[in-house]
Design a protein around this motif. Structure first.
Motif, PDB file in Angstrom:
ATOM      1  N   LEU A   1       2.724  -1.069   5.864  1.00  0.00           N
ATOM      2  CA  LEU A   1       4.221  -1.244   6.276  1.00  0.00           C
ATOM      3  C   LEU A   1       4.954   0.287   5.721  1.00  0.00           C
ATOM      4  O   LEU A   1       5.813   1.069   6.437  1.00  0.00           O
ATOM      5  N   ILE A   2       4.646   0.684   4.310  1.00  0.00           N
ATOM      6  CA  ILE A   2       5.119   1.844   4.024  1.00  0.00           C
ATOM      7  C   ILE A   2       4.728   3.070   5.004  1.00  0.00           C
ATOM      8  O   ILE A   2       5.456   4.010   5.102  1.00  0.00           O
ATOM      9  N   GLY A   3       3.339   2.918   5.224  1.00  0.00           N
ATOM     10  CA  GLY A   3       2.806   4.155   6.341  1.00  0.00           C
ATOM     11  C   GLY A   3       3.700   4.016   7.462  1.00  0.00           C
ATOM     12  O   GLY A   3       3.865   5.027   8.104  1.00  0.00           O
ATOM     13  N   ASN A   4       3.992   2.862   7.958  1.00  0.00           N
ATOM     14  CA  ASN A   4       4.650   2.990   9.281  1.00  0.00           C
ATOM     15  C   ASN A   4       5.935   3.621   9.211  1.00  0.00           C
ATOM     16  O   ASN A   4       6.510   4.047  10.061  1.00  0.00           O
ATOM     17  N   GLU A   5       6.879   3.006   8.088  1.00  0.00           N
ATOM     18  CA  GLU A   5       7.940   3.525   7.741  1.00  0.00           C
ATOM     19  C   GLU A   5       8.266   5.189   7.732  1.00  0.00           C
ATOM     20  O   GLU A   5       8.907   5.973   8.276  1.00  0.00           O
ATOM     21  N   ALA A   6       7.136   5.570   6.783  1.00  0.00           N
ATOM     22  CA  ALA A   6       6.895   6.923   6.905  1.00  0.00           C
ATOM     23  C   ALA A   6       6.612   7.865   8.017  1.00  0.00           C
ATOM     24  O   ALA A   6       7.182   9.046   8.374  1.00  0.00           O
ATOM     25  N   ALA A   7       5.941   7.020   8.808  1.00  0.00           N
ATOM     26  CA  ALA A   7       5.643   7.829  10.108  1.00  0.00           C
ATOM     27  C   ALA A   7       6.702   7.783  11.106  1.00  0.00           C
ATOM     28  O   ALA A   7       6.644   8.808  12.039  1.00  0.00           O
ATOM     29  N   HIS A   8       7.466   6.650  11.343  1.00  0.00           N
ATOM     30  CA  HIS A   8       8.415   6.476  12.318  1.00  0.00           C
ATOM     31  C   HIS A   8       9.859   6.308  12.200  1.00  0.00           C
ATOM     32  O   HIS A   8      10.779   6.657  13.070  1.00  0.00           O
TER      33      HIS A   8
ATOM     34  N   PRO B   1      12.767   8.678  10.425  1.00  0.00           N
ATOM     35  CA  PRO B   1      13.017  10.065   9.866  1.00  0.00           C
ATOM     36  C   PRO B   1      13.820  10.053   8.512  1.00  0.00           C
ATOM     37  O   PRO B   1      13.936  10.970   8.104  1.00  0.00           O
ATOM     38  N   ASP B   2      14.705   9.079   8.468  1.00  0.00           N
ATOM     39  CA  ASP B   2      15.326   8.890   7.196  1.00  0.00           C
ATOM     40  C   ASP B   2      14.842   8.181   6.063  1.00  0.00           C
ATOM     41  O   ASP B   2      15.366   8.168   5.053  1.00  0.00           O
ATOM     42  N   ILE B   3      13.513   7.920   6.502  1.00  0.00           N
ATOM     43  CA  ILE B   3      12.685   7.220   5.081  1.00  0.00           C
ATOM     44  C   ILE B   3      12.438   8.397   4.074  1.00  0.00           C
ATOM     45  O   ILE B   3      12.059   9.544   4.454  1.00  0.00           O
ATOM     46  N   LYS B   4      12.699   8.098   2.933  1.00  0.00           N
ATOM     47  CA  LYS B   4      12.160   8.918   1.863  1.00  0.00           C
ATOM     48  C   LYS B   4      11.374   8.305   0.846  1.00  0.00           C
ATOM     49  O   LYS B   4      11.728   7.181   0.133  1.00  0.00           O
ATOM     50  N   VAL B   5      10.095   8.594   0.827  1.00  0.00           N
ATOM     51  CA  VAL B   5       8.944   7.937  -0.080  1.00  0.00           C
ATOM     52  C   VAL B   5       9.148   8.426  -1.574  1.00  0.00           C
ATOM     53  O   VAL B   5       9.153   9.688  -1.554  1.00  0.00           O
ATOM     54  N   THR B   6       9.491   7.883  -2.409  1.00  0.00           N
ATOM     55  CA  THR B   6       9.757   8.230  -3.857  1.00  0.00           C
ATOM     56  C   THR B   6       8.387   8.475  -4.291  1.00  0.00           C
ATOM     57  O   THR B   6       7.197   7.849  -4.182  1.00  0.00           O
ATOM     58  N   LYS B   7       8.330   9.283  -5.699  1.00  0.00           N
ATOM     59  CA  LYS B   7       6.939   9.499  -6.389  1.00  0.00           C
ATOM     60  C   LYS B   7       6.403   8.239  -6.842  1.00  0.00           C
ATOM     61  O   LYS B   7       5.319   8.003  -6.566  1.00  0.00           O
ATOM     62  N   ARG B   8       7.241   7.186  -7.257  1.00  0.00           N
ATOM     63  CA  ARG B   8       6.850   5.899  -7.822  1.00  0.00           C
ATOM     64  C   ARG B   8       6.182   5.178  -6.571  1.00  0.00           C
ATOM     65  O   ARG B   8       5.043   4.703  -7.036  1.00  0.00           O
ATOM     66  N   ASP B   9       6.650   5.127  -5.602  1.00  0.00           N
ATOM     67  CA  ASP B   9       6.287   4.452  -4.411  1.00  0.00           C
ATOM     68  C   ASP B   9       4.763   5.013  -4.064  1.00  0.00           C
ATOM     69  O   ASP B   9       3.920   4.212  -3.730  1.00  0.00           O
ATOM     70  N   ALA B  10       4.944   6.288  -3.955  1.00  0.00           N
ATOM     71  CA  ALA B  10       3.547   7.039  -3.407  1.00  0.00           C
ATOM     72  C   ALA B  10       2.486   6.785  -4.481  1.00  0.00           C
ATOM     73  O   ALA B  10       1.184   6.515  -4.355  1.00  0.00           O
ATOM     74  N   ARG B  11       2.869   6.703  -5.949  1.00  0.00           N
ATOM     75  CA  ARG B  11       1.997   6.690  -6.995  1.00  0.00           C
ATOM     76  C   ARG B  11       1.356   5.060  -6.807  1.00  0.00           C
ATOM     77  O   ARG B  11      -0.005   4.931  -6.725  1.00  0.00           O
ATOM     78  N   ASP B  12       2.340   4.357  -6.658  1.00  0.00           N
ATOM     79  CA  ASP B  12       1.546   2.775  -6.401  1.00  0.00           C
ATOM     80  C   ASP B  12       0.732   2.652  -5.302  1.00  0.00           C
ATOM     81  O   ASP B  12      -0.352   2.020  -5.049  1.00  0.00           O
ATOM     82  N   VAL B  13       1.164   3.349  -3.913  1.00  0.00           N
ATOM     83  CA  VAL B  13       0.243   3.380  -2.840  1.00  0.00           C
ATOM     84  C   VAL B  13      -1.006   3.719  -3.168  1.00  0.00           C
ATOM     85  O   VAL B  13      -2.024   3.116  -2.684  1.00  0.00           O
TER      86      VAL B  13
END
Length: 219
Positions: A166-173, A175-187
């Motif tokens: 789901l977060i990969g889909n949001e990041a790919a599609h 344009p307003d999504i901003k992945v935080t450092k904390r979310d990226a670390r968890d993923v």
């Protein structure tokens, strides 16, 4: 060998920093000298330890230098290891090269503070895992269910994989999504855990079972 700072990667600041030395001490020295009188000319090995702090967040580091030298002649550092914080992980034994490559790119992206590319590469790891096991389905959602139905992952890992999807889909599609450092670390951590379970631990268990089977036949 005394130093005042070390260039290290700070996991809290997520950047390369100069960690300031706040304490240091010798860990002992060893030589092949037969008696104390010969030690003055004998080659020796030893360790020196440094306690350092990140100047931005005060994250502590424990660094060990391995030393080699001859008294009154020279001393050199043969190895330098960060003992804390530990970055040791189980290797991705048994994982195909394309999955290892995607995981490495995700790790590098995170280290460079590229959080959207990080989660995209994590999603790619999950997709490649489905392909490796021949999971069926028209999209990743269906293929993950196929992976679960075949017994390659359990319900907990299935939930983790869906969140990565789901977060990969949001990041790919989006344009307003901003992945935080904390979310990226968890993923990144969740992706690595799935890969370790599916590939590393499965491979390790099979070797363990084969070793025990061979041992039992020799009894």
């Amino acid at each position: 060998m005394s130093k005042t700072e070390f260039d290290v990667y700070c996991p809290e600041c997520n950047i390369l920093i100069a960690a300031q030395v706040v304490a240091e001490g010798n860990g002992g020295f060893r030589s092949n000298a037969i008696n104390p009188f010969d030690e003055i000319d004998a080659e020796y090995q030893g360790e020196h330890y440094f306690v350092c702090l990140c100047g931005r967040c005060s994250q502590p580091f424990l660094i060990r230098q391995s030393l080699y030298g001859v008294p009154a002649e020279f001393e050199t550092v043969t190895d330098e290891v960060i003992l804390y914080p530990s970055e040791k992980r189980l290797p991705l034994d048994g994982a195909p090269s394309n999955i290892k490559s995607a995981h490495e790119q995700a790790t590098r992206s995170f280290s460079a503070s590229l959080f959207e590319p990080c989660v995209l590469m994590c999603r790619k790891c999950i997709e490649a895992t489905c392909k490796t096991f021949g999971a069926k389905g028209r999209d990743l959602n269906a293929r993950l269910q196929s992976l679960f139905d075949a017994g390659h992952i359990d319900s907990r890992l299935l939930n983790w994989a869906h969140e990565i999807r789901l977060i990969g889909n949001e990041a790919a599609h989006d344009p307003d999504i901003k992945v935080t450092k904390r979310d990226a670390r968890d993923v990144l951590d969740l992706t690595e855990s799935i890969l370790i379970y599916v590939f590393s631990l499965t491979s390790r268990f099979e070797k363990f079972r084969a070793r025990r089977s061979m041992a039992s036949t020799k009894r």
